[in-house]
Write an enzyme that holds these catalytic residues in place. Structure first.
Site, mmCIF file in Angstrom:
data_model
loop_
_atom_site.group_PDB
_atom_site.id
_atom_site.type_symbol
_atom_site.label_atom_id
_atom_site.label_comp_id
_atom_site.label_asym_id
_atom_site.label_seq_id
_atom_site.Cartn_x
_atom_site.Cartn_y
_atom_site.Cartn_z
ATOM 1 C CB ILE A 31 41.578 47.706 43.402
ATOM 2 C CG1 ILE A 31 40.443 48.692 43.612
ATOM 3 C CG2 ILE A 31 41.303 46.374 44.048
ATOM 4 C CD1 ILE A 31 39.160 48.303 42.900
ATOM 5 N N GLY A 91 47.706 31.419 45.739
ATOM 6 C CA GLY A 91 46.923 32.574 46.162
ATOM 7 C C GLY A 91 46.391 33.398 44.999
ATOM 8 C CD GLN A 92 45.966 32.704 38.824
ATOM 9 O OE1 GLN A 92 46.449 31.571 38.872
ATOM 10 N NE2 GLN A 92 45.725 33.338 37.694
ATOM 11 C CG HIS A 98 47.625 39.077 38.006
ATOM 12 N ND1 HIS A 98 46.724 38.053 37.783
ATOM 13 C CD2 HIS A 98 47.775 39.148 39.354
ATOM 14 C CE1 HIS A 98 46.348 37.537 38.939
ATOM 15 N NE2 HIS A 98 46.984 38.174 39.913
#
Ligand code: AMP
Length: 112
Positions: A31, A91-92, A98
């Protein structure tokens, strides 16, 4: 209704721009893309992160779909990166495994 954002995308409860799917995994556009091509590839089943991924066939299916998407998006020849962020330092921000597929420009290394 699932609380996990990506489980809700798998369930079709939240819209996403799907680019490919298999019985085990789906691929959809990020996104907030960080490169001209930025696609997320996830297992349909909820898995928190790579650390606890316990199904080699499922993980293989996700990796294979990432490669297929790179070919499909036309970045396989120019090159691309597949990365999975894990935990806070990684940084998840979404707690469903994913793989980011990034390409369409030269990517910096090392990451920040
Ligand atoms: P990470 O920060 O590695 O956990 O990656 C999560 C990614 O999910 C980020 O790149 C976000 O831009 C992306 N993202 C968050 N919400 C959505 C959504 N609804 N549809 C597609 N991508 C999303």
């Amino acid at each position: 209704m699932s609380a996990c954002l990506f489980c809700r995308i798998v369930a079709g409860e939240i819209p996403a721009q799907l680019v490919a799917e298999t019985p085990e995994a789906i691929a959809f556009r990020d996104i907030a893309p960080k490169a001209p091509v930025h696609i997320l590839v996830i297992p349909r089943r909820h898995v928190d992160s790579l650390t606890v991924a316990d199904d080699a066939a499922e993980l293989g299916a996700v990796a294979q779909l990432a490669a297929r998407v790179a070919v499909q998006e036309g970045i396989a020849t120019s090159g691309y990166r597949v990365v999975t962020n894990v935990g806070e330092d990684g940084g998840q921000s979404v707690g469903h495994l994913h793989f980011h597929v990034l390409g369409g420009r030269a990517l910096g290394w090392p990451p920040g």
